[in-house]
Write a protein that holds these residues in place. Structure first.
Motif, PDB file in Angstrom:
ATOM      1  N   PHE A 160     -21.513  -0.381   5.003  1.00 43.81           N
ATOM      2  CA  PHE A 160     -21.328   1.059   4.900  1.00 43.81           C
ATOM      3  C   PHE A 160     -19.888   1.487   5.192  1.00 43.81           C
ATOM      4  O   PHE A 160     -19.579   2.670   5.143  1.00 43.81           O
ATOM      5  CB  PHE A 160     -22.276   1.796   5.861  1.00 43.81           C
ATOM      6  N   VAL A 161     -19.029   0.527   5.516  1.00 44.14           N
ATOM      7  CA  VAL A 161     -17.667   0.840   5.940  1.00 44.14           C
ATOM      8  C   VAL A 161     -16.658   0.107   5.056  1.00 44.14           C
ATOM      9  O   VAL A 161     -16.774  -1.093   4.843  1.00 44.14           O
ATOM     10  CB  VAL A 161     -17.452   0.418   7.416  1.00 44.14           C
ATOM     11  N   ARG A 162     -15.689   0.849   4.543  1.00 40.17           N
ATOM     12  CA  ARG A 162     -14.588   0.248   3.782  1.00 40.17           C
ATOM     13  C   ARG A 162     -13.293   0.551   4.521  1.00 40.17           C
ATOM     14  O   ARG A 162     -13.050   1.689   4.905  1.00 40.17           O
ATOM     15  CB  ARG A 162     -14.534   0.815   2.370  1.00 40.17           C
ATOM     16  N   THR A 163     -12.481  -0.471   4.709  1.00 43.85           N
ATOM     17  CA  THR A 163     -11.221  -0.292   5.436  1.00 43.85           C
ATOM     18  C   THR A 163     -10.041  -0.687   4.560  1.00 43.85           C
ATOM     19  O   THR A 163     -10.178  -1.494   3.638  1.00 43.85           O
ATOM     20  CB  THR A 163     -11.197  -1.149   6.715  1.00 43.85           C
ATOM     21  N   GLY A 164      -8.895  -0.108   4.873  1.00 40.72           N
ATOM     22  CA  GLY A 164      -7.657  -0.486   4.199  1.00 40.72           C
ATOM     23  C   GLY A 164      -7.600  -0.132   2.725  1.00 40.72           C
ATOM     24  O   GLY A 164      -7.012  -0.864   1.945  1.00 40.72           O
ATOM     25  N   ILE A 165      -8.184   0.983   2.324  1.00 47.73           N
ATOM     26  CA  ILE A 165      -8.141   1.418   0.931  1.00 47.73           C
ATOM     27  C   ILE A 165      -6.744   1.980   0.666  1.00 47.73           C
ATOM     28  O   ILE A 165      -6.312   2.906   1.336  1.00 47.73           O
ATOM     29  CB  ILE A 165      -9.223   2.488   0.658  1.00 47.73           C
ATOM     30  N   GLU A 166      -6.061   1.428  -0.307  1.00 45.11           N
ATOM     31  CA  GLU A 166      -4.670   1.819  -0.563  1.00 45.11           C
ATOM     32  C   GLU A 166      -4.575   3.002  -1.523  1.00 45.11           C
ATOM     33  O   GLU A 166      -5.400   3.146  -2.418  1.00 45.11           O
ATOM     34  CB  GLU A 166      -3.888   0.636  -1.130  1.00 45.11           C
ATOM     35  N   TYR A 167      -3.555   3.824  -1.302  1.00 45.58           N
ATOM     36  CA  TYR A 167      -3.225   4.927  -2.198  1.00 45.58           C
ATOM     37  C   TYR A 167      -1.727   5.186  -2.091  1.00 45.58           C
ATOM     38  O   TYR A 167      -1.079   4.777  -1.134  1.00 45.58           O
ATOM     39  CB  TYR A 167      -4.027   6.184  -1.853  1.00 45.58           C
ATOM     40  N   ALA A 168      -1.189   5.866  -3.090  1.00 46.80           N
ATOM     41  CA  ALA A 168       0.242   6.198  -3.082  1.00 46.80           C
ATOM     42  C   ALA A 168       0.404   7.624  -2.565  1.00 46.80           C
ATOM     43  O   ALA A 168      -0.212   8.559  -3.082  1.00 46.80           O
ATOM     44  CB  ALA A 168       0.822   6.084  -4.484  1.00 46.80           C
ATOM     45  N   ASP A 169       1.232   7.791  -1.537  1.00 49.06           N
ATOM     46  CA  ASP A 169       1.512   9.118  -0.973  1.00 49.06           C
ATOM     47  C   ASP A 169       2.230   9.956  -2.034  1.00 49.06           C
ATOM     48  O   ASP A 169       3.218   9.521  -2.629  1.00 49.06           O
ATOM     49  CB  ASP A 169       2.386   8.960   0.265  1.00 49.06           C
ATOM     50  N   ARG A 170       1.714  11.165  -2.295  1.00 50.68           N
ATOM     51  CA  ARG A 170       2.292  12.020  -3.340  1.00 50.68           C
ATOM     52  C   ARG A 170       3.725  12.435  -3.034  1.00 50.68           C
ATOM     53  O   ARG A 170       4.559  12.525  -3.928  1.00 50.68           O
ATOM     54  CB  ARG A 170       1.442  13.271  -3.526  1.00 50.68           C
ATOM     55  N   ALA A 171       4.007  12.704  -1.774  1.00 56.06           N
ATOM     56  CA  ALA A 171       5.338  13.199  -1.411  1.00 56.06           C
ATOM     57  C   ALA A 171       6.396  12.105  -1.434  1.00 56.06           C
ATOM     58  O   ALA A 171       7.498  12.314  -1.944  1.00 56.06           O
ATOM     59  CB  ALA A 171       5.290  13.844  -0.019  1.00 56.06           C
ATOM     60  N   GLY A 173       5.719   8.597  -2.312  1.00 58.59           N
ATOM     61  CA  GLY A 173       5.450   7.462  -3.179  1.00 58.59           C
ATOM     62  C   GLY A 173       5.123   6.202  -2.406  1.00 58.59           C
ATOM     63  O   GLY A 173       4.869   5.143  -2.987  1.00 58.59           O
ATOM     64  N   GLU A 174       5.138   6.307  -1.093  1.00 63.17           N
ATOM     65  CA  GLU A 174       4.870   5.180  -0.204  1.00 63.17           C
ATOM     66  C   GLU A 174       3.380   4.793  -0.284  1.00 63.17           C
ATOM     67  O   GLU A 174       2.510   5.642  -0.396  1.00 63.17           O
ATOM     68  CB  GLU A 174       5.226   5.617   1.220  1.00 63.17           C
ATOM     69  N   THR A 175       3.091   3.499  -0.214  1.00 59.37           N
ATOM     70  CA  THR A 175       1.710   3.031  -0.212  1.00 59.37           C
ATOM     71  C   THR A 175       1.146   3.158   1.197  1.00 59.37           C
ATOM     72  O   THR A 175       1.728   2.658   2.153  1.00 59.37           O
ATOM     73  CB  THR A 175       1.625   1.569  -0.676  1.00 59.37           C
ATOM     74  N   ARG A 176       0.022   3.841   1.296  1.00 52.42           N
ATOM     75  CA  ARG A 176      -0.657   4.029   2.581  1.00 52.42           C
ATOM     76  C   ARG A 176      -2.109   3.576   2.446  1.00 52.42           C
ATOM     77  O   ARG A 176      -2.559   3.284   1.349  1.00 52.42           O
ATOM     78  CB  ARG A 176      -0.600   5.494   3.003  1.00 52.42           C
ATOM     79  N   THR A 177      -2.816   3.562   3.579  1.00 51.99           N
ATOM     80  CA  THR A 177      -4.224   3.152   3.563  1.00 51.99           C
ATOM     81  C   THR A 177      -5.079   4.161   4.306  1.00 51.99           C
ATOM     82  O   THR A 177      -4.581   4.925   5.146  1.00 51.99           O
ATOM     83  CB  THR A 177      -4.418   1.769   4.213  1.00 51.99           C
TER      84      THR A 177
END
Length: 164
Positions: free
Chosen positions: A16-27, A29-33
């Motif tokens: 039921f838990v997902r960790t460390g899902i990556e996305y690009a910060d809109r402001a 462009g840095e990859t965050r989780t």
């Protein structure tokens, strides 16, 4: 630790838990989780079934007491948790809003309510599981035990040359 920083710990199975899902910060462009938790089916808060609703906790830790297949999620006791779920139509496709984005249903709940609802849902599930096991009659269970014991006895019988 001060009273206003007290945590409520919610423990769920790792499925039921997902960790460390990556996305690009809109402001930048840095990859965050981020982390995502989905509440199990049958979780009811204030009469509302919040099964399959999701929230995004800041921290997810391996469970200290339930083993490696469980995760502990610390939540601030005095801060509401935003639970949301994408609305689906009859065919199971997301309902789109006027802006072209999927519509979401949002519910707010306190961490203690979530913990209590999860505990209740878990106990209902375990009761249902024990009822299905108990539905077998005593005669059926005795028959199964006798056949298992006779199979074991035959398997471990000493070898007799006359058996050839």
């Amino acid at each position: 630790m001060s009273e206003d920083r007290k945590n409520v710990y919610v423990t769920l199975h790792k499925d039921f838990v997902r960790t460390g899902i990556e996305y690009a910060d809109r402001a930048t462009g840095e990859t965050r989780t981020f982390n995502s938790v989905t509440l199990p089916k049958g979780t009811v808060i204030d009469g509302t079934d919040v099964g399959y609703y999701q929230f995004n906790p800041l921290f997810v830790n391996p469970s200290r007491f339930k083993g490696e297949d469980y995760r502990d999620i610390p939540l601030l006791a005095n801060r509401e948790v935003r639970l949301s779920k994408t609305l689906l139509d009859d065919q199971g496709k997301p309902v789109m809003g006027e802006d072209g984005k999927p519509m979401r249903d949002t519910v707010y709940a306190m961490p203690a309510q979530i913990k209590g609802a999860l505990d209740e849902a878990r106990s209902r599930y375990l009761q249902a599981q024990s009822k299905t096991r108990d539905e077998r009659t005593l005669a059926q269970r005795a028959s199964d035990a006798r056949s298992g014991a006779s199979a074991l006895a035959n398997e471990h019988a000493p070898f007799d040359s006359r058996d050839r």
